[in-house]
Scaffold this active site. Sequence first.
Site, PDB file in Angstrom:
ATOM      1  N   CYS A  77       8.140  63.137  11.027  1.00 18.69           N
ATOM      2  CA  CYS A  77       7.376  64.272  11.700  1.00 18.69           C
ATOM      3  C   CYS A  77       8.140  65.399  11.494  1.00 18.69           C
ATOM      4  CB  CYS A  77       6.839  63.835  12.667  1.00 18.69           C
ATOM      5  SG  CYS A  77       7.841  63.591  14.279  1.00 18.69           S
ATOM      6  N   ASN A 137      10.672  65.242  15.417  1.00 19.23           N
ATOM      7  CA  ASN A 137      11.049  63.819  15.529  1.00 19.23           C
ATOM      8  C   ASN A 137      11.395  63.337  17.225  1.00 19.23           C
ATOM      9  OD1 ASN A 137      14.443  62.041  15.065  1.00 19.23           O
ATOM     10  ND2 ASN A 137      12.236  61.356  14.902  1.00 19.23           N
ATOM     11  N   CYS A 187       7.878  63.437  18.949  1.00 17.95           N
ATOM     12  CA  CYS A 187       6.574  62.975  19.652  1.00 17.95           C
ATOM     13  C   CYS A 187       6.133  61.800  18.609  1.00 17.95           C
ATOM     14  CB  CYS A 187       5.455  64.144  19.391  1.00 17.95           C
ATOM     15  SG  CYS A 187       5.895  65.363  20.470  1.00 17.95           S
ATOM     16  N   ARG A 188       5.392  62.192  17.339  1.00 16.69           N
ATOM     17  CA  ARG A 188       4.977  61.245  16.460  1.00 16.69           C
ATOM     18  C   ARG A 188       5.782  59.977  15.938  1.00 16.69           C
ATOM     19  NH1 ARG A 188       2.084  65.597  12.816  1.00 16.69           N
ATOM     20  NH2 ARG A 188       4.204  66.769  13.502  1.00 16.69           N
ATOM     21  N   SER A 189       6.929  60.585  15.262  1.00 16.12           N
ATOM     22  CA  SER A 189       7.755  59.740  14.413  1.00 16.12           C
ATOM     23  C   SER A 189       8.527  58.608  15.171  1.00 16.12           C
ATOM     24  CB  SER A 189       8.537  60.306  13.352  1.00 16.12           C
ATOM     25  OG  SER A 189       9.428  61.233  13.853  1.00 16.12           O
ATOM     26  N   ASP A 233      -0.256  66.859  15.086  1.00 13.17           N
ATOM     27  CA  ASP A 233       0.842  67.194  16.098  1.00 13.17           C
ATOM     28  C   ASP A 233       0.373  67.125  17.544  1.00 13.17           C
ATOM     29  OD1 ASP A 233       3.058  68.202  17.495  1.00 13.17           O
ATOM     30  OD2 ASP A 233       3.255  69.601  15.790  1.00 13.17           O
TER      31      ASP A 233
HETATM   32  P1  4NP Z   1       6.518  65.928  16.480  1.00 12.65           P
HETATM   33  O1  4NP Z   1       6.014  67.063  17.396  1.00 12.65           O
HETATM   34  O2  4NP Z   1       6.867  66.550  15.048  1.00 12.65           O
HETATM   35  O3  4NP Z   1       5.569  65.005  16.451  1.00 12.65           O
HETATM   36  O4  4NP Z   1       7.961  65.443  16.951  1.00 12.65           O
HETATM   37  C1  4NP Z   1       6.656  68.290  17.440  1.00 12.65           C
HETATM   38  C2  4NP Z   1       7.686  68.386  18.483  1.00 12.65           C
HETATM   39  C3  4NP Z   1       8.367  69.616  18.544  1.00 12.65           C
HETATM   40  C4  4NP Z   1       8.111  70.784  17.973  1.00 12.65           C
HETATM   41  C5  4NP Z   1       7.028  70.528  17.205  1.00 12.65           C
HETATM   42  C6  4NP Z   1       6.233  69.365  16.840  1.00 12.65           C
HETATM   43  N1  4NP Z   1       8.678  72.001  18.342  1.00 12.65           N
HETATM   44  O5  4NP Z   1       8.145  72.917  17.638  1.00 12.65           O
HETATM   45  O6  4NP Z   1       9.768  72.026  18.754  1.00 12.65           O
END
Ligand code: 4NP
Length: 156
Positions: A8, A11, A13-15, A123
């Site tokens: 994602c 790294n 939340c989702r992945s 996201d």
């Molecule tokens: P992820 O979510 O891609 O599912 O891990 C996010 C976590 C942090 C951020 C963006 C998306 N960020 O901008 O810090």
Amino acid sequence: MIKIIFVCLGNICRSPLAEAIFQHKVNQKGLQDKISSDSAGTANYHVGDDPDTRSIAVAVKHDVPIQHKGQQFHHTHGEEFDYIMAMDQSNHRNIIHELGYKHEGLFLMRDFDPDGKGEEVPDPYYGGADGFENVYQMLDRSCDELLEYIVKEHNL
Ligand code: 4NP
């Protein structure tokens, strides 16, 4: 060993949640000596970080063990992994850009979701807990079909 990496943006939340759900299903089927999973982010904001507390909470709620330290997706992962699972179209584009070629095992995660084929895993970072439950359900459905696909594809 068949190796899968879930990717994602951050790294956190989702992945890492996808990795945890998938690995839990692998373990439940006794396939842990045949399939291994990992996760990464296309960005470097959260290298070394634990998963987001909301991803941990939703995993715990569903009795799925979760443990990961953030790492950035790197072009060397292309040779290391058989499957690269992008959560959304932006991740998919960034993966191809980092690799410099179209890996034959690169898929969108929801190519395997019977309830929304080819759609994106949104996201959930800026939303509330319900967003994380929604993501959990999508990942759970997609992991079932992905594991079934890999088992068939490799005669496991
Ligand atoms: P992820 O979510 O891609 O599912 O891990 C996010 C976590 C942090 C951020 C963006 C998306 N960020 O901008 O810090």
